[in-house]
Each structure stands twice: as structure tokens, then as C-alpha cells.
Write a protein that holds these residues in place. Structure first.
Motif, mmCIF file in Angstrom:
data_model
loop_
_atom_site.group_PDB
_atom_site.id
_atom_site.type_symbol
_atom_site.label_atom_id
_atom_site.label_comp_id
_atom_site.label_asym_id
_atom_site.label_seq_id
_atom_site.Cartn_x
_atom_site.Cartn_y
_atom_site.Cartn_z
ATOM 1 N N GLY A 201 11.736 -15.148 -10.397
ATOM 2 C CA GLY A 201 12.878 -15.391 -9.528
ATOM 3 C C GLY A 201 13.640 -14.145 -9.156
ATOM 4 O O GLY A 201 14.798 -14.214 -8.725
ATOM 5 N N LEU A 202 12.988 -12.963 -9.307
ATOM 6 C CA LEU A 202 13.660 -11.699 -9.030
ATOM 7 C C LEU A 202 13.343 -11.189 -7.622
ATOM 8 O O LEU A 202 12.198 -11.273 -7.176
ATOM 9 C CB LEU A 202 13.231 -10.632 -10.041
ATOM 10 N N PRO A 203 14.326 -10.620 -6.939
ATOM 11 C CA PRO A 203 14.040 -9.885 -5.708
ATOM 12 C C PRO A 203 13.188 -8.653 -6.026
ATOM 13 O O PRO A 203 13.250 -8.112 -7.143
ATOM 14 C CB PRO A 203 15.432 -9.478 -5.209
ATOM 15 N N THR A 204 12.409 -8.203 -5.058
ATOM 16 C CA THR A 204 11.472 -7.107 -5.292
ATOM 17 C C THR A 204 11.533 -6.083 -4.162
ATOM 18 O O THR A 204 11.848 -6.413 -3.022
ATOM 19 C CB THR A 204 10.024 -7.635 -5.399
ATOM 20 N N PHE A 205 11.205 -4.842 -4.519
ATOM 21 C CA PHE A 205 11.075 -3.766 -3.533
ATOM 22 C C PHE A 205 9.717 -3.128 -3.738
ATOM 23 O O PHE A 205 9.407 -2.641 -4.827
ATOM 24 C CB PHE A 205 12.177 -2.724 -3.701
ATOM 25 N N HIS A 206 8.888 -3.129 -2.685
ATOM 26 C CA HIS A 206 7.548 -2.550 -2.752
ATOM 27 C C HIS A 206 7.609 -1.062 -2.427
ATOM 28 O O HIS A 206 7.915 -0.671 -1.304
ATOM 29 C CB HIS A 206 6.620 -3.267 -1.771
ATOM 30 N N SER A 207 7.351 -0.227 -3.441
ATOM 31 C CA SER A 207 7.344 1.223 -3.266
ATOM 32 C C SER A 207 5.985 1.641 -2.699
ATOM 33 O O SER A 207 4.940 1.400 -3.310
ATOM 34 C CB SER A 207 7.591 1.910 -4.607
ATOM 35 N N LEU A 208 6.001 2.294 -1.544
ATOM 36 C CA LEU A 208 4.783 2.522 -0.781
ATOM 37 C C LEU A 208 4.158 3.898 -0.981
ATOM 38 O O LEU A 208 3.131 4.199 -0.364
ATOM 39 C CB LEU A 208 5.077 2.338 0.717
ATOM 40 N N ASP A 209 4.730 4.741 -1.844
ATOM 41 C CA ASP A 209 4.262 6.124 -1.932
ATOM 42 C C ASP A 209 2.790 6.215 -2.321
ATOM 43 O O ASP A 209 2.054 7.048 -1.800
ATOM 44 C CB ASP A 209 5.110 6.898 -2.946
ATOM 45 N N ILE A 210 2.341 5.378 -3.260
ATOM 46 C CA ILE A 210 0.963 5.451 -3.748
ATOM 47 C C ILE A 210 0.144 4.256 -3.299
ATOM 48 O O ILE A 210 -1.036 4.391 -2.979
ATOM 49 C CB ILE A 210 0.952 5.533 -5.296
ATOM 50 N N THR A 211 0.748 3.079 -3.251
ATOM 51 C CA THR A 211 0.006 1.847 -2.958
ATOM 52 C C THR A 211 0.660 1.118 -1.796
ATOM 53 O O THR A 211 1.491 0.220 -1.998
ATOM 54 C CB THR A 211 -0.028 0.921 -4.201
ATOM 55 N N PRO A 212 0.314 1.465 -0.557
ATOM 56 C CA PRO A 212 0.985 0.859 0.594
ATOM 57 C C PRO A 212 0.549 -0.574 0.903
ATOM 58 O O PRO A 212 1.279 -1.313 1.558
ATOM 59 C CB PRO A 212 0.624 1.800 1.751
ATOM 60 N N SER A 213 -0.630 -0.989 0.416
ATOM 61 C CA SER A 213 -1.121 -2.324 0.760
ATOM 62 C C SER A 213 -0.327 -3.394 0.040
ATOM 63 O O SER A 213 -0.131 -3.340 -1.179
ATOM 64 C CB SER A 213 -2.604 -2.460 0.403
ATOM 65 N N ALA A 214 0.112 -4.410 0.779
ATOM 66 C CA ALA A 214 0.892 -5.504 0.196
ATOM 67 C C ALA A 214 0.029 -6.712 -0.127
ATOM 68 O O ALA A 214 0.493 -7.660 -0.760
ATOM 69 C CB ALA A 214 2.004 -5.911 1.146
ATOM 70 N N GLY A 216 -0.698 -9.177 1.529
ATOM 71 C CA GLY A 216 -0.108 -10.410 2.027
ATOM 72 C C GLY A 216 1.174 -10.834 1.346
ATOM 73 O O GLY A 216 1.779 -11.839 1.738
ATOM 74 N N PHE A 217 1.634 -10.076 0.342
ATOM 75 C CA PHE A 217 2.859 -10.449 -0.372
ATOM 76 C C PHE A 217 4.072 -9.957 0.396
ATOM 77 O O PHE A 217 4.130 -8.800 0.817
ATOM 78 C CB PHE A 217 2.855 -9.845 -1.771
ATOM 79 N N ALA A 218 5.053 -10.823 0.573
ATOM 80 C CA ALA A 218 6.276 -10.467 1.289
ATOM 81 C C ALA A 218 7.365 -10.114 0.285
ATOM 82 O O ALA A 218 8.023 -11.000 -0.278
ATOM 83 C CB ALA A 218 6.720 -11.617 2.175
ATOM 84 N N SER A 219 7.574 -8.838 0.029
ATOM 85 C CA SER A 219 8.630 -8.396 -0.888
ATOM 86 C C SER A 219 9.983 -8.470 -0.188
ATOM 87 O O SER A 219 10.069 -8.526 1.040
ATOM 88 C CB SER A 219 8.352 -6.972 -1.361
ATOM 89 N N THR A 220 11.043 -8.438 -0.975
ATOM 90 C CA THR A 220 12.392 -8.471 -0.417
ATOM 91 C C THR A 220 12.649 -7.237 0.437
ATOM 92 O O THR A 220 13.314 -7.300 1.473
ATOM 93 C CB THR A 220 13.433 -8.554 -1.544
ATOM 94 N N GLY A 221 12.138 -6.091 -0.020
ATOM 95 C CA GLY A 221 12.254 -4.844 0.721
ATOM 96 C C GLY A 221 11.015 -4.003 0.486
ATOM 97 O O GLY A 221 10.249 -4.245 -0.455
ATOM 98 N N ARG A 222 10.810 -3.022 1.317
ATOM 99 C CA ARG A 222 9.654 -2.142 1.141
ATOM 100 C C ARG A 222 9.963 -0.792 1.782
ATOM 101 O O ARG A 222 10.764 -0.686 2.712
ATOM 102 C CB ARG A 222 8.375 -2.748 1.708
ATOM 103 N N GLY A 223 9.312 0.246 1.264
ATOM 104 C CA GLY A 223 9.505 1.585 1.800
ATOM 105 C C GLY A 223 9.161 2.609 0.737
ATOM 106 O O GLY A 223 8.810 2.268 -0.396
ATOM 107 N N ARG A 224 9.234 3.861 1.092
ATOM 108 C CA ARG A 224 9.015 4.922 0.115
ATOM 109 C C ARG A 224 10.202 5.005 -0.846
ATOM 110 O O ARG A 224 11.307 4.579 -0.516
ATOM 111 C CB ARG A 224 8.795 6.260 0.821
ATOM 112 N N LEU A 225 9.946 5.550 -2.026
ATOM 113 C CA LEU A 225 11.008 5.622 -3.023
ATOM 114 C C LEU A 225 12.205 6.402 -2.478
ATOM 115 O O LEU A 225 13.363 6.056 -2.753
ATOM 116 C CB LEU A 225 10.486 6.262 -4.311
ATOM 117 N N ALA A 226 11.925 7.427 -1.697
ATOM 118 C CA ALA A 226 13.018 8.229 -1.124
ATOM 119 C C ALA A 226 13.875 7.427 -0.149
ATOM 120 O O ALA A 226 14.984 7.848 0.195
ATOM 121 C CB ALA A 226 12.434 9.460 -0.422
#
Length: 353
Positions: A201-214, A216-226
């Protein structure tokens, strides 16, 4: 508003370069322990122990206990005899693997901003490694734990679950005392970090620096760590409130509770178990005795009744008086915790059956 940030380590804060890291780790460990263990046996049972940790769903055993019972007996070596060599490896040899890793751009800057902003920062790395190994990897990321007041860093000595078990994330939050703040899980691995956190039940942020492929998962947010700081500054913290409503979430919370309690209470001095915070309030020992008896004598019978009857009548009970009539304060708190854990496993068996 304070946000509890659960941050994965490998490939999120640190470019671990797993393709080079894992072979180097195995090779250096095998070489260092060769006087004690044949390298081929070491690798075989190291993998077995790791697999068993991944599979463990038992809140009564730490991951170290699970690993040890699936490692040392098969090697025909005494743990105490080989432990000094293992400690020396993690103290002096493991740090040399740093050469295959590098910090993720923006990691240090983000962590420093998070602390300055008053956020709670947890290193939510899957706890396969001893604490020393995790501390070294944090240093490689430019985040030496002696310099940063992380609220929690998971390691196999005192955690009971690994990713992708949702109970891992529940145990971490339980160890923090179940903060009421917004929560965000930040990680690069959709299968290991994000999907199980979302199941809790936690919101998530997909960090894209190393693993950009999702995948098909829709995270709450996504982007590079910076980019995470900017995303958080533009996000309403109210949208990061966890929602513990699904059956998977509730089961994970139920399973993690004994584990989190063990992590919180095990370090206490004996006198602290029976210390009452104020007049008329219960000590930790009294609370544990109450939880044990209510689990066994109130909750479980009610669950059985609900499972068996179409329209069950659930009578009210008044167990608060048991603290006095059953002399909870004079009982052993650690024993009560073990008995509560056993009872909770029985409850989970009912619910999963």
C-alpha cells in the motif's frame, strides 16, 4: 511535512555493477575462506543459504539464523571456528570490491537535501548481507553511515524478510514505530522494490538511472535520482499517504508485527521490559502478555467462528482486567513475545487456509 523515504541501495544509490560485483565477491570470499572451506562447497551452500533467506516467511527467525542453518552444517565446519576469517573478509577484503562500483549521480546531494528538509531516511536494501557489507556499500555511494543519521539500515542480523516479500517493507515501517507520515519507496527494480511495496500500500518512485524499464508497472512517480527532489517538492505529500487496505497488505502487516516487535525490544535492558511509562500505564511485558492472550483467546476463536458460520454472533469481551488477574507484570516479557509470535503464526495459518 516529514516524509519517510525508503531508499533502495544497489542500483539506486550505488551503481553496483552487479555483472562484475557478484563474480568478484564470490571469488574473493572463496579465496579468503579456502583454508577452511573448499571453494566449490562454499559457492554451493552460499547460494543455498541465500535462497532460503529469500524464501523465508518466518517472523520468529532472523535471516542470519536462516542462512546459518542452511550453510554451516553442510560445510562440516564449526561456525565459531570460521567466524574470525569471515569477519576479516568483510573488514579488509570486501572493501576492495569498491573498484567495480560507482555512486549514482545526485545520490549524495539528494540525501543531504532530504535530511536538511527534515525527512526520515531509511536504507531499504534487501538484507542478504551482514551489516558491515552494507555499511561499506554506503561508503562507496559517498554516504558513510557514521556521517548520516539514517533512521534504519536493514541487514540480515536483525531482519526477518527480504524483498520482494511485502512483509519486508512492513517490518521496516514497524521498526520505525509505524510513523503517521507520508511514505515513499524509491527503487530501481520493479519486481523487487516497487511491486511488493505497492502491494503493501506504499506509493513508489521508479529510479531510472540503471533500470529504466517499468515492465508495465505504473509507479507513483518516475525519473532519475537527481530529479527526485524536484518531484517531491512538486508533489502534494497527502498523495503519498500509505493505504493498508488490501488482503495482501493486511496479511503482510500481521506477519511482520512479531518481527518488528523483536527488532524493537530485543536490545532493551531487562529492567526496561517492566518499566511503566506513567502511573496506570502498562509496561512492555504487560502489553506483550495482553497481545498474546488476546490473539489466542479472543481473536482466533472469533476468526474460527466467522469462517464456520454464515451470520456469527460475536460477543464482547473485556480482557483488560487480565493484566492484574493474570499477573502480567511478573511474567517474562521475552517468553510472552515468543508465545505471541507462535500464536500469530497460527492466526495466519487460519487466514491463509
Amino acid at each position: 511535512m516529514t516524509i519517510t523515504l525508503l531508499l533502495d541501495l544497489d542500483e539506486t544509490l550505488l551503481d553496483t555493477n552487479l555483472g562484475a560485483f557478484v563474480p568478484a565477491y564470490y571469488q574473493k570470499l572463496a579465496t579468503h575462506l579456502a583454508p577452511h572451506v573448499p571453494p566449490e562447497s562454499l559457492l554451493k551452500y552460499l547460494m543455498l543459504g541465500t535462497k532460503k533467506m529469500m524464501q523465508s516467511d518466518d517472523p520468529s527467525r532472523t535471516l542470519r539464523e536462516v542462512f546459518d542453518e542452511n550453510f554451516y552444517p553442510f560445510l562440516d565446519v564449526d561456525r565459531d571456528a570460521v567466524q574470525p576469517a569471515i569477519e576479516d573478509f568483510y573488514e579488509n577484503i570486501f572493501p576492495t570490491i569498491k573498484e567495480v562500483t560507482k555512486p549514482i549521480p545526485g545520490a549524495v546531494e539528494f540525501i543531504e537535501w532530504a535530511f536538511a528538509a527534515g525527512h526520515r531516511v531509511v536504507i531499504a536494501t534487501s538484507p542478504y548481507f551482514p551489516r558491515k557489507a552494507t555499511q561499506h556499500r554506503l561508503r562507496w555511494a559517498g554516504l558513510p553511515p557514521e556521517n548520516y543519521p539514517f533512521a534504519l539500515v536493514s541487514s540480515y542480523e536483525d531482519f526477518h524478510f527480504t524483498k520482494p516479500n511485502p512483509a519486508y517493507f512492513a517490518e521496516a515501517l514497524g521498526r520505525l514505530g509505524w510513523p503517521d507520515d507520508p511514505v515513499l519507496m524509491v527503487g530501481n527494480d520493479v519486481e523487487q522494490d516497487l511491486i511488493p511495496a505497492a502491494k503493501l500500500g506504499l506509493p513508489t518512485f521508479h529510479s531510472l538511472d540503471i533500470t529504466p524499464s517499468a515492465n508495465g508497472f505504473a509507479s507513483t512517480g518516475r525519473g532519475r535520482l537527481a530529479e527526485l527532489r524536484s518531484w517531491l517538492e512538486q508533489t502534494d505529500p497527502a498523495t503519498l499517504a500509505p493505504v493498508y487496505s488490501s488482503s495482501a497488505s493486511i496479511l503482510a502487516l500481521l506477519r511482520s508485527t512479531p518481527a518488528a516487535l523483536t527488532g524493537l525490544l530485543a536490545p532493551l535492558a531487562p529492567s526496561a521490559w517492566t518499566a511503566r511509562p506513567a502511573a496506570g500505564e502498562w509496561s512492555a511485558t504487560e502489553v506483550l502478555c495482553h497481545m498474546r492472550d488476546v490473539e489466542r483467546e479472543v481473536d482466533q476463536p472469533r476468526i474460527q467462528q466467522i469462517l464456520k458460520e454464515d451470520a456469527p454472533f460475536i460477543p464482547a469481551q473485556m480482557p483488560d482486567g487480565w493484566a492484574k488477574t493474570r499477573s502480567y507484570q511478573s511474567q517474562d516479557g521475552m517468553s510472552a513475545l515468543r508465545e505471541f509470535t507462535s500464536a500469530r503464526l497460527g492466526t495466519l495459518e487460519m487466514l491463509n487456509g
